[in-house]
Design a protein around this motif. Structure first.
Motif, PDB file in Angstrom:
ATOM      1  N   ARG A 186      64.881  11.217  14.616  1.00 32.41           N
ATOM      2  CA  ARG A 186      66.102  10.641  15.190  1.00 32.41           C
ATOM      3  C   ARG A 186      65.764   9.745  16.397  1.00 32.41           C
ATOM      4  O   ARG A 186      66.270   8.635  16.520  1.00 32.41           O
ATOM      5  CB  ARG A 186      67.053  11.767  15.602  1.00 32.41           C
ATOM      6  N   ALA A 187      64.902  10.252  17.251  1.00 30.88           N
ATOM      7  CA  ALA A 187      64.549   9.481  18.456  1.00 30.88           C
ATOM      8  C   ALA A 187      63.861   8.164  18.086  1.00 30.88           C
ATOM      9  O   ALA A 187      64.089   7.133  18.724  1.00 30.88           O
ATOM     10  CB  ALA A 187      63.638  10.318  19.355  1.00 30.88           C
ATOM     11  N   GLY A 241      62.296  21.627  27.240  1.00 28.19           N
ATOM     12  CA  GLY A 241      63.688  21.279  26.966  1.00 28.19           C
ATOM     13  C   GLY A 241      64.089  21.562  25.540  1.00 28.19           C
ATOM     14  O   GLY A 241      63.241  21.887  24.697  1.00 28.19           O
ATOM     15  N   GLU A 242      65.362  21.432  25.260  1.00 32.58           N
ATOM     16  CA  GLU A 242      65.821  21.709  23.884  1.00 32.58           C
ATOM     17  C   GLU A 242      65.297  20.603  22.959  1.00 32.58           C
ATOM     18  O   GLU A 242      64.944  19.511  23.420  1.00 32.58           O
ATOM     19  CB  GLU A 242      67.343  21.886  23.855  1.00 32.58           C
ATOM     20  N   PRO A 243      65.220  20.881  21.642  1.00 32.64           N
ATOM     21  CA  PRO A 243      64.525  19.986  20.713  1.00 32.64           C
ATOM     22  C   PRO A 243      64.900  18.505  20.830  1.00 32.64           C
ATOM     23  O   PRO A 243      64.011  17.640  20.864  1.00 32.64           O
ATOM     24  CB  PRO A 243      64.918  20.535  19.340  1.00 32.64           C
ATOM     25  N   GLY A 244      66.174  18.190  20.926  1.00 27.96           N
ATOM     26  CA  GLY A 244      66.600  16.788  20.987  1.00 27.96           C
ATOM     27  C   GLY A 244      66.022  16.076  22.194  1.00 27.96           C
ATOM     28  O   GLY A 244      65.470  14.974  22.096  1.00 27.96           O
ATOM     29  N   LYS A 245      66.116  16.742  23.328  1.00 31.42           N
ATOM     30  CA  LYS A 245      65.619  16.144  24.580  1.00 31.42           C
ATOM     31  C   LYS A 245      64.109  16.004  24.568  1.00 31.42           C
ATOM     32  O   LYS A 245      63.551  14.986  24.960  1.00 31.42           O
ATOM     33  CB  LYS A 245      66.024  17.051  25.768  1.00 31.42           C
ATOM     34  N   ALA A 246      63.434  17.081  24.124  1.00 31.29           N
ATOM     35  CA  ALA A 246      61.971  17.075  24.088  1.00 31.29           C
ATOM     36  C   ALA A 246      61.473  15.951  23.179  1.00 31.29           C
ATOM     37  O   ALA A 246      60.538  15.226  23.519  1.00 31.29           O
ATOM     38  CB  ALA A 246      61.450  18.425  23.613  1.00 31.29           C
ATOM     39  N   GLU A 306      61.897  12.590  24.808  1.00 35.82           N
ATOM     40  CA  GLU A 306      60.908  12.416  25.881  1.00 35.82           C
ATOM     41  C   GLU A 306      59.521  12.126  25.273  1.00 35.82           C
ATOM     42  O   GLU A 306      58.785  11.265  25.763  1.00 35.82           O
ATOM     43  CB  GLU A 306      60.877  13.692  26.747  1.00 35.82           C
ATOM     44  N   LEU A 307      59.194  12.817  24.188  1.00 42.18           N
ATOM     45  CA  LEU A 307      57.918  12.579  23.511  1.00 42.18           C
ATOM     46  C   LEU A 307      57.814  11.126  23.060  1.00 42.18           C
ATOM     47  O   LEU A 307      56.805  10.454  23.303  1.00 42.18           O
ATOM     48  CB  LEU A 307      57.767  13.519  22.310  1.00 42.18           C
ATOM     49  N   VAL A 308      58.862  10.650  22.426  1.00 39.11           N
ATOM     50  CA  VAL A 308      58.854   9.276  21.926  1.00 39.11           C
ATOM     51  C   VAL A 308      58.710   8.288  23.090  1.00 39.11           C
ATOM     52  O   VAL A 308      57.967   7.310  23.011  1.00 39.11           O
ATOM     53  CB  VAL A 308      60.117   8.997  21.080  1.00 39.11           C
TER      54      VAL A 308
END
Lengths: 332, 244
Positions: A325-326, B224-229, B232-234
């Protein structure tokens, strides 16, 4: 000091030179700068000149095209004698090629023809004093060894594809006084006792982990074959190949050509995603050359994190869709 | 037909100094035994190069239907793959072998050299990384794994060298009868001198130093929760590592 640096270059029919040749040429040119020895490329096939323009841009001293209808498809029984017949007269100091599946098959036979030892899967090649030093993994990848040649040249080495360690900046060319080109029509002296009779193609040809600049690899955390579709989706976003650890290949969730590790393939891409891979030494040995490693694993103590720049402690099934998604947001 | 199976003793992880047969060589041994089962006249000779204390491993090899062992007693330390192949070549000549089977590589150093070197030194045809093998008369047909998941079919006139890969067969466990019978089979020990080989020809590569493989450095854990992590990784891969 006499002798030349001979580089065996592999092409892919339509796409030009294999990506793995990049690191190889860089390593060869670095050696050339250190020693003043010329770099000469050898290309083989039915029409090796099709790669000529691309190789000419590398600014090498000479390109030898060994051409024959018999060299259309790779077959060690034809390639080894053809290569030997040309290179033996070039006073080779170093003969190098990629540690691709083809290189792994071809070079031992060539070493036997030259009657010299060889070193495979080098991660680093340097010139020190009069000799050549290399670094390679040993003992299940837990250790590394620095080795040197003690006998007479040619010194035969294969280099891990995409070896990040040999990446050097700037111009690739060693000497640029104009590249000589030489075409050799090869005629086999005798009919080989073994030959390739058929190639069985796979239905879908996917990007090979050895050729990819990014790899998305899955391990034990993946439970079913279908779960690899998730990895394929991520791979597509990154223009990556999909890899696998031995555990999932053994469990038949992934095919053997995807296996990264000591009993599979040794890779060194720019970006490596280790997803649900704990990081056994054998696996690490196969991917440690990667430039940037991202690890996702439920267990914070998993050894894979010792080799990663970025880590997320969590469930692959939750994290991977979010990464996709990101990346999609990024495209948008 | 006389088949030579070359096996290497490796020290498995965390098992101290117990020598076991290299996994890929086990496929080679199993394949040789299967060929013998098809034709009783076939003799299977196990060939190994290594230190003296390989007895246990060699009995394990003989607990299959293999007939005998030729053990070249020499320490492998510092010997090049070329050196090992040169030794094997001498034994293959001496024993008048018609077909060599061996693993495509050793599991410890994974150099993937011996098959091609040996075939080259013998000037025999070869097929390495083989997942299917058929022998008919004096002709071998082998399927080998090639790039991109392709399979190459090699046809060779014997004598030939075949390098076994995973998938060639499923090695079976030795039977109790096999284990007992193994003790009565011949293990011939020979030295390099007896083979007429000079030590200096077998080296050519010097081990300068061996060191623990370095770890990659400090891992940056993204919390952090999966979406945030994931976001941030990207961001880090793009802005810091600059790989995407």
């Amino acid at each position: 000091m006499n002798g030349r640096i001979i580089v065996f270059l592999e092409g892919k029919k339509k796409e030009g030179l294999k990506k793995s040749t990049g690191a190889l040429l860089k390593a060869a040119c670095l050696l050339s700068r250190q020693t003043g020895k010329p770099v000469e490329a050898v290309l083989m096939g039915e029409d090796p000149k099709q790669y000529g323009e691309e190789v000419l841009r590398k600014g090498l001293n000479c390109i030898h095209y060994i051409k024959s209808a018999e060299l259309k498809d790779y077959d060690v029984h034809r390639y080894a004698p053809a290569f030997y017949s040309v290179v033996k007269d070039l006073t080779p100091w170093v003969i190098m090629g990629g540690s691709t599946l083809l290189g792994k098959d071809l070079f031992p036979r060539i070493a036997a023809m030259f009657s010299v030892p060889m070193i495979s899967d080098c991660q680093k090649i340097t010139f020190e004093g009069p000799g050549l030093k290399v670094v390679k993994a040993c003992f299940y990848g837990k250790k590394q060894a620095e080795l040197s040649f003690t006998g007479n040249p040619p010194y035969i080495v294969t280099l891990v594809p995409n070896s990040a360690e040999v990446e050097i900046e700037g111009q690739e060319a060693a000497v640029a006084e104009g590249t000589k080109e030489r075409e050799i029509e090869y005629i086999a002296a005798e009919e080989p006792k073994g030959r390739l009779v058929e190639i069985i193609m796979k239905e879908t040809e996917k990007q090979d982990v050895l050729e990819a600049e990014a790899i998305v690899a899955g391990g034990r955390a993946l439970k079913e074959k279908a779960d690899f579709l998730l990895l394929e989706e991520l791979a597509e976003k990154l223009d990556a190949a999909v890899g696998a650890s031995r555990a999932v290949v053994d469990a038949d969730l992934a095919s053997p050509e995807m296996q990264v590790g000591q009993s599979g393939k040794t890779v060194a891409p720019k970006l490596y995603f280790a997803l649900g891979i704990s990081g056994a030494a054998q696996h690490i040995a196969g991917m440690r050359g990667s430039k940037v490693v991202v690890a996702v694993n439920k267990d914070k103590q998993a050894p894979v994190f010792n080799y990663a720049q970025y880590g997320i402690v969590g469930d692959v099934y939750q994290i991977v869709p979010e990464v996709i998604r990101a990346l999609t947001d990024l495209d948008g | 037909m006389r088949i030579g199976v070359c096996i290497k003793g490796v020290v498995e992880d965390n098992e101290g100094s117990k020598w076991v047969i290299n996994t890929f060589d086990e496929y080679a041994l199993e394949e040789a035994v299967r060929l013998k089962e098809r034709d009783e006249k076939t003799e299977v000779v196990v060939i190994t190069v290594g230190p003296k204390d390989l007895r246990e491993m060699l009995y394990a090899a003989l607990a299959t239907k293999a007939d005998r062992v030729v053990h070249v007693v020499a320490t492998e330390e510092g010997m090049s793959g070329f050196g090992i192949a040169a030794i094997l070549k001498s034994v293959v000549w001496q024993e008048e072998i018609d077909l060599v089977l061996l693993g495509k590589q050793a599991v410890d150093n994974a150099s993937h050299q011996i098959g091609g070197l040996l075939a080259g030194l013998l000037d025999w045809p070869q097929a390495i990384d083989v997942i299917e093998l058929a022998i008919e008369g004096d002709e071998a047909t082998a399927h080998r794994l090639a790039e991109g998941g392709k399979i190459e079919v090699i046809r060779a006139r014997l004598p030939a060298v075949i390098g076994a890969s995973k998938g060639l067969n499923e090695p079976r466990y030795p039977s109790l009868r096999g284990i007992i019978a193994a003790k009565k089979k011949e293990i011939k020990e020979i030295t390099l001198e007896e083979l007429g080989l000079a030590r200096e020809d077998l080296y050519g590569i010097k081990v300068e130093r061996v060191f623990a493989a370095p770890e990659k450095g400090v891992c940056k854990f993204i919390e952090g929760e999966p979406g945030k992590a994931a976001a941030e990784l990207v961001r880090l891969l793009r802005e810091e590592a600059k790989v995407i």
